[in-house]
Design a protein around this motif. Structure first.
Motif, PDB file in Angstrom:
ATOM      1  N   UNK A 103      -4.351  31.346 -41.897  1.00 12.01           N
ATOM      2  CA  UNK A 103      -5.310  30.932 -42.919  1.00 12.01           C
ATOM      3  C   UNK A 103      -4.668  30.188 -44.056  1.00 12.01           C
ATOM      4  N   UNK A 104      -3.488  29.632 -43.817  1.00 12.04           N
ATOM      5  CA  UNK A 104      -2.756  28.953 -44.870  1.00 12.04           C
ATOM      6  C   UNK A 104      -3.387  27.640 -45.277  1.00 12.04           C
ATOM      7  N   UNK A 105      -3.063  27.213 -46.453  1.00 12.92           N
ATOM      8  CA  UNK A 105      -3.582  25.964 -46.967  1.00 12.92           C
ATOM      9  C   UNK A 105      -2.560  24.846 -46.882  1.00 12.92           C
ATOM     10  N   UNK A 106      -3.056  23.633 -46.910  1.00 18.52           N
ATOM     11  CA  UNK A 106      -2.228  22.429 -46.926  1.00 18.52           C
ATOM     12  C   UNK A 106      -2.641  21.654 -48.171  1.00 18.52           C
ATOM     13  N   UNK A 107      -1.749  21.565 -49.140  1.00 15.17           N
ATOM     14  CA  UNK A 107      -2.074  20.960 -50.433  1.00 15.17           C
ATOM     15  C   UNK A 107      -1.265  19.698 -50.639  1.00 15.17           C
ATOM     16  N   UNK A 108      -1.961  18.599 -50.914  1.00 18.85           N
ATOM     17  CA  UNK A 108      -1.315  17.350 -51.277  1.00 18.85           C
ATOM     18  C   UNK A 108      -1.347  17.233 -52.791  1.00 18.85           C
ATOM     19  N   UNK A 109      -0.262  16.789 -53.379  1.00 23.23           N
ATOM     20  CA  UNK A 109      -0.196  16.594 -54.828  1.00 23.23           C
ATOM     21  C   UNK A 109      -0.454  15.125 -55.134  1.00 23.23           C
ATOM     22  N   UNK A 110      -1.500  14.865 -55.917  1.00 30.62           N
ATOM     23  CA  UNK A 110      -1.855  13.495 -56.277  1.00 30.62           C
ATOM     24  C   UNK A 110      -1.639  13.230 -57.751  1.00 30.62           C
ATOM     25  N   UNK A 111      -1.339  11.990 -58.096  1.00 29.25           N
ATOM     26  CA  UNK A 111      -1.049  11.616 -59.474  1.00 29.25           C
ATOM     27  C   UNK A 111      -2.215  10.937 -60.172  1.00 29.25           C
ATOM     28  N   UNK A 112      -1.993  10.502 -61.405  1.00 28.84           N
ATOM     29  CA  UNK A 112      -3.065   9.906 -62.211  1.00 28.84           C
ATOM     30  C   UNK A 112      -3.402   8.483 -61.781  1.00 28.84           C
ATOM     31  N   UNK A 113      -4.532   8.005 -62.275  1.00 33.25           N
ATOM     32  CA  UNK A 113      -4.892   6.612 -62.066  1.00 33.25           C
ATOM     33  C   UNK A 113      -5.812   6.348 -60.904  1.00 33.25           C
ATOM     34  N   UNK A 114      -6.330   7.381 -60.239  1.00 33.33           N
ATOM     35  CA  UNK A 114      -7.152   7.153 -59.056  1.00 33.33           C
ATOM     36  C   UNK A 114      -8.542   6.627 -59.403  1.00 33.33           C
TER      37      UNK A 114
ATOM     38  N   UNK B 275      -6.481  20.338 -49.034  1.00 33.91           N
ATOM     39  CA  UNK B 275      -6.990  19.996 -50.360  1.00 33.91           C
ATOM     40  C   UNK B 275      -5.997  19.104 -51.092  1.00 33.91           C
ATOM     41  N   UNK B 276      -6.536  18.311 -51.996  1.00 32.24           N
ATOM     42  CA  UNK B 276      -5.711  17.498 -52.891  1.00 32.24           C
ATOM     43  C   UNK B 276      -5.766  18.103 -54.275  1.00 32.24           C
ATOM     44  N   UNK B 277      -4.609  18.377 -54.858  1.00 29.09           N
ATOM     45  CA  UNK B 277      -4.534  18.797 -56.254  1.00 29.09           C
ATOM     46  C   UNK B 277      -4.260  17.544 -57.069  1.00 29.09           C
ATOM     47  N   UNK B 278      -5.284  17.055 -57.751  1.00 26.36           N
ATOM     48  CA  UNK B 278      -5.188  15.796 -58.494  1.00 26.36           C
ATOM     49  C   UNK B 278      -4.736  16.074 -59.924  1.00 26.36           C
TER      50      UNK B 278
ATOM     51  N   UNK C  70       0.036  26.852 -55.586  1.00 27.52           N
ATOM     52  CA  UNK C  70       0.146  28.141 -54.904  1.00 27.52           C
ATOM     53  C   UNK C  70      -1.179  28.906 -54.942  1.00 27.52           C
ATOM     54  N   UNK C  71      -1.916  28.762 -56.051  1.00 26.07           N
ATOM     55  CA  UNK C  71      -3.217  29.424 -56.138  1.00 26.07           C
ATOM     56  C   UNK C  71      -4.171  28.869 -55.086  1.00 26.07           C
ATOM     57  N   UNK C  72      -4.086  27.567 -54.815  1.00 29.67           N
ATOM     58  CA  UNK C  72      -4.922  26.971 -53.774  1.00 29.67           C
ATOM     59  C   UNK C  72      -4.485  27.458 -52.393  1.00 29.67           C
ATOM     60  N   UNK C  73      -3.183  27.574 -52.183  1.00 30.51           N
ATOM     61  CA  UNK C  73      -2.678  28.056 -50.896  1.00 30.51           C
ATOM     62  C   UNK C  73      -3.149  29.484 -50.634  1.00 30.51           C
TER      63      UNK C  73
END
Length: 299
Positions: free
Chosen positions: A130-141, A177-180, A209-212
């Motif tokens: 049940x693990x999560x996969x989190x992408x880290x996204x930066x500003x400017x989107x 999920x993406x953490x923007x 980690x909270x999202x994971x």
């Protein structure tokens, strides 16, 4: 013991914060990066932690397959993945660069995320934890980042990539999920001139980690970093310490400020002055000169 967390880009400025947050929370970590020397320093820094390192790349599909094979050989079911993948930070107008520049930046900032996900999502699903996969996204989107237009384009593309992966992974026991992060991040590399309202790399790691760790169920594809979601660490100064500079203002146009850029006590004033200058330029009635090296003519 928790299943290990894979951190991609672990030697980067944000990746190190994610590793620190995971170690602090008692997670076993598998740190992945191309920088062998940086991985060695990371191991030395966390000598007492349950930290493994793996020198690998996810620049292509082939690299992703090799990484998945190496992780499978470890014989440890994975508990989650945090992808802190980003290319080099370059500044300049897109109009001043050939099209191949954007192609190269897109290949550095976005495509590796797809290569990694294609190989690691099935591996994560095999663990069925049940693990999560989190992408880290930066500003400017959502709004152009002046001087870093290529990063805005990459951030917008990563936003949509995360939404597509989130939707396509619904059939798997994995949550994508993406953490923007909608502002720059205060890191060990920029702490000398970071603004006080920027979140720290450690805070970003804690939120990832909270999202994971959240229970499986309905989840948003894109989660915007919000300090109100929990206790987070900010940059050189806490946000509550932010105060309007008292008169005289050392950053007014008719006064000099010989202090160095690394003086944290002056950062709030410097950030305010930067905002003032930006608003002044936006509200200026002067037309833009066709020659970038020529001052605009007076009205």
């Amino acid at each position: 013991m928790k299943s290990p967390l894979v951190v991609l880009g672990a030697t980067g400025s944000i990746g190190r914060g994610v590793v620190q947050a995971a170690v602090d929370a008692g997670w076993p970590v598998i740190a992945v990066a191309r920088d062998s020397a940086g991985l060695k320093r990371l191991q030395e820094r966390h000598a007492d932690a349950h930290l493994s390192v793996l020198a690998a790349s996810v620049a292509s599909d082939e690299d992703g397959v090799r990484l998945a094979a190496a992780l499978r050989k470890l014989g440890r079911p994975l508990g989650g993945v945090v992808a802190c993948i980003s290319g080099t930070m370059e500044r300049g107008r897109l109009l001043d660069h050939p099209a191949v520049f954007l192609q190269r930046k897109f290949g550095e900032d976005v495509l590796p995320h797809l290569a990694a996900a294609r190989s690691l999502l099935p591996l994560l699903a095999e663990a069925n934890r049940g693990g999560g996969y989190v992408l880290i996204g930066g500003p400017g989107s959502e709004h152009p980042w002046a001087g870093y237009g290529h990063r805005s384009i990459g951030a917008a593309a990563l936003n949509m990539l995360a939404r597509v992966l989130h939707d396509e992974a619904r059939a798997l026991p994995v949550r994508v999920q993406l953490l923007a992060i909608d502002s720059p991040v205060c890191t060990e590399d920029n702490i000398g001139h970071a603004c006080p309202q920027w979140p720290s790399a450690l805070a970003v790691g804690q939120r990832a980690l909270a999202l994971i760790a959240q229970p499986r169920g309905k989840a948003e594809a894109v989660v915007h970093f919000n300090p109100a979601d929990g206790d987070v660490e900010f940059g050189p100064l806490e946000s509550s310490e932010f105060q309007e500079p008292q008169s005289p203002d050392p950053f007014s146009p008719d006064q000099s400020h010989p202090e160095t850029d690394s003086d944290p006590a002056l950062l709030p004033s410097r950030c305010l002055q930067d905002a003032r200058n930006l608003l002044k330029n936006l509200l200026s009635p002067h037309p833009i000169s066709p020659n970038r090296n020529q001052e605009p003519s007076s009205p």
